[in-house]
Each structure stands twice: as C-alpha cells, then as structure tokens.
Write an enzyme that holds these catalytic residues in place. Sequence first.
Site, PDB file in Angstrom:
ATOM      1  N   HIS A   1      -3.964  32.887 -11.269  1.00  0.00           N
ATOM      2  CA  HIS A   1      -3.175  33.066 -10.440  1.00  0.00           C
ATOM      3  C   HIS A   1      -3.427  31.865  -9.231  1.00  0.00           C
ATOM      4  CE1 HIS A   1      -1.476  36.830 -12.572  1.00  0.00           C
ATOM      5  NE2 HIS A   1      -1.925  36.929 -13.103  1.00  0.00           N
TER       6      HIS A   1
ATOM      7  N   CYS B   1       0.201  30.403  -8.345  1.00  0.00           N
ATOM      8  CA  CYS B   1       0.796  30.446  -7.207  1.00  0.00           C
ATOM      9  C   CYS B   1       0.296  29.912  -6.009  1.00  0.00           C
ATOM     10  CB  CYS B   1       1.144  32.402  -7.087  1.00  0.00           C
ATOM     11  SG  CYS B   1       2.380  33.242  -7.843  1.00  0.00           S
TER      12      CYS B   1
END
Length: 180
Positions: free
Chosen positions: A26, A69
């Site tokens: 992430h 991300c």
Amino acid sequence: MITVMRDHGKMDFSQYDCFICCIMSHGALGKVFSSDNVGIDICELIKPMETQRCPSLAGKPKLFFIHACQGDRTQGKTTRSDFTHDVKALPSMPSFTHEADVFLGLSTVPGFVAPRNNDGSPYIRFLTEALDKMSPVHDLLKIMTTVCKQMNDIKDGGLGYVSCNLSTLRKRLYFLCDSD
C-alpha cells in the site's frame, strides 16, 4: 524494508549487471507502507543502492518497480465534455534522485490509486508479460511504454489508468538471457 535495502546496499554486486527491486504494498504520495503500516519514503529505499553507498553498482542500472497507491484519487478516461471544472496541478513526487542509472517504475501517477483486482496487480501482470514477450529485442523504455498503454486500455467501468516511469538511465537497457 529499510533494513533489507541497507543490507543489500552493503553487498558486492561486482559480478552482476544490474540491481532490480520489486515492491508490492500500500502507499501514499512518494511512500510505500511497511508491514507495520509505516510510510517509507521511496527515495529512502533507493539511497542504499546509490554509488556512494554501494560502489559495486557504479555505472550499473538500479531498477525499482513499485505497485502501491500514490494518492486517493481514481484515474479514468475523460472526454472533452468532462472538462467542466478547473484542472488542478497534480502534486509531484518528492526529489527522485540525483544519481545516474536509476529507473523507478510506478503502477500509478502521483495523486492516484493503483488498480488492483481479484487477479492481483494489472501493472505487475503487464510488466511480467511484457518482459517475457519483448526481451531481449526491445529496451526497457519500449517495454514500459507498452505497459503504460496496456494500463490505459483497462476496461473497468470505462476507466483507463496510466503508470509512471522516472528514469536517469544513460543508456538503453536490454534484458539478455545467459544461456549457461
């Protein structure tokens, strides 16, 4: 992650042609998250591989491919009629590197989420397929252009994505297989 990268930065890469690191995690703008959910600056992960810290990588490509991300906005294909509001400048990546021969491939552009589905990361899938099919005939930048096009062609509710490449490579890079 930083400890692993620092340990690798102490290694002798004299017998190798390049260094390749792939991270799937992430993230947020300019960062990836470690297993304990700490945001680590991407530039901090690159530093241990710089020539001053790892002399055996001097003049050799140092490649980083990251699926994470880089924000919370969703990319999408737009048409002219979609531009009914002012376009705001995207935040830029923090300073990338001052080092030559570094390549950073990101699954998304700054400010946006990285697509992922039940089959995993389309970016990593397209990257591995393109490397498999296009090496050794095409150089890395041609391969990454193909990956970016494939990301843009994703049909997920009409959305198209764009991956991001940052490079200080000084030469074309081809992946040749050693037949030994």
